[in-house]
Design an enzyme around this catalytic site. Structure first.
Site, PDB file in Angstrom:
ATOM      1  N   HIS A 104      23.053 -14.422 -38.523  1.00 26.68           N
ATOM      2  CA  HIS A 104      23.830 -15.665 -37.756  1.00 26.68           C
ATOM      3  C   HIS A 104      23.307 -16.970 -38.440  1.00 26.68           C
ATOM      4  O   HIS A 104      21.639 -16.504 -38.124  1.00 26.68           O
ATOM      5  CB  HIS A 104      24.496 -15.702 -36.729  1.00 26.68           C
ATOM      6  CG  HIS A 104      24.069 -14.933 -35.852  1.00 26.68           C
ATOM      7  ND1 HIS A 104      22.871 -13.960 -35.307  1.00 26.68           N
ATOM      8  CD2 HIS A 104      22.667 -15.591 -35.105  1.00 26.68           C
ATOM      9  CE1 HIS A 104      22.293 -13.366 -35.129  1.00 26.68           C
ATOM     10  NE2 HIS A 104      22.083 -14.770 -34.576  1.00 26.68           N
ATOM     11  N   HIS A 106      22.096 -20.262 -36.484  1.00 24.02           N
ATOM     12  CA  HIS A 106      22.375 -21.212 -35.361  1.00 24.02           C
ATOM     13  C   HIS A 106      22.034 -22.745 -35.965  1.00 24.02           C
ATOM     14  O   HIS A 106      20.793 -23.109 -36.382  1.00 24.02           O
ATOM     15  CB  HIS A 106      20.804 -20.629 -34.797  1.00 24.02           C
ATOM     16  CG  HIS A 106      21.015 -19.561 -33.312  1.00 24.02           C
ATOM     17  ND1 HIS A 106      21.703 -19.331 -32.422  1.00 24.02           N
ATOM     18  CD2 HIS A 106      20.567 -18.470 -33.983  1.00 24.02           C
ATOM     19  CE1 HIS A 106      20.948 -18.746 -31.815  1.00 24.02           C
ATOM     20  NE2 HIS A 106      20.556 -17.781 -33.277  1.00 24.02           N
TER      21      HIS A 106
END
Ligand code: 5GP
Ligand code: ZN
Length: 118
Positions: A104, A106
Site C-alpha cells: 500500500h 500512504h
C-alpha cells in the site's frame, strides 16, 4: 499463482476490505486499486492506495508497470483531495514500520510535513 500473491482473503486485512468483508471509508477505486482512509490518520488527509492483487510488499511486484499504475492512482487521489503538496510513503519491512503485509502507498497531506521522517 503462488499463495503469497493470490488474494488470501482469510489472512489479510486489506484483502478482506477489498472484498467487502470488512468495512472501510472508501475514497475511490478501479479494477486494480482501492483507496481508503487510514483508520489511524497521521495527517488531515491520510489515504491508503492499495492494489487489489495481494502483493506482500513493494519488492514483490510481478512487473514494474504495476507500481507505476499504483503511483498514478495515488496522484489521481491526491488531485481529487485537492492537494498540491503531499507525500507518498511505502514502508517495507518491520524496521521501516510496515505492519500490514499487503502492498500500500500512504498518501499524506493537509499539513506541513517535516523531514527527515522519524
Ligand atoms: P504500514 O504500517 O503497514 O505501512 O501501514 C498500515 C496502515 O494501515 C497503518 O497506517 C494503519 O493505521 C492502517 N490500518 C490498519 N488496519 C486498518 C483497517 O482495518 N482499516 C484502515 N482503514 N486502515 C488500517
Ligand atoms: Zn492482501
Amino acid at each position: 499463482m503462488n499463495e503469497s500473491i493470490s488474494n488470501c482473503d482469510n489472512h489479510c486485512i486489506f484483502c478482506k476490505i477489498i472484498s467487502g468483508k470488512l468495512p472501510a471509508s472508501r475514497v475511490s477505486e478501479d479494477d486494480e486499486y482501492l483507496a481508503i482512509r487510514d483508520v489511524n490518520p497521521q495527517a488531515p488527509v491520510h489515504i491508503l492506495v492499495i492494489p487489489k492483487l495481494h502483493l506482500p510488499g513493494v519488492s514483490e511486484f510481478e512487473e514494474p508497470a504495476q507500481l507505476g499504475r499504483l503511483f498514478q492512482a495515488a496522484s489521481k487521489v491526491a488531485a481529487s483531495e485537492k492537494l498540491s503538496s503531499f507525500r507518498l510513503v511505502i514502508n517495507k519491512g518491520a524496521d521501516a514500520g510496515q505492519t500490514v503485509y499487503h502492498l500500500h502507498i500512504h498518501l499524506l497531506g493537509g499539513r506541513q510535513l517535516s523531514w527527515p521522517p522519524g
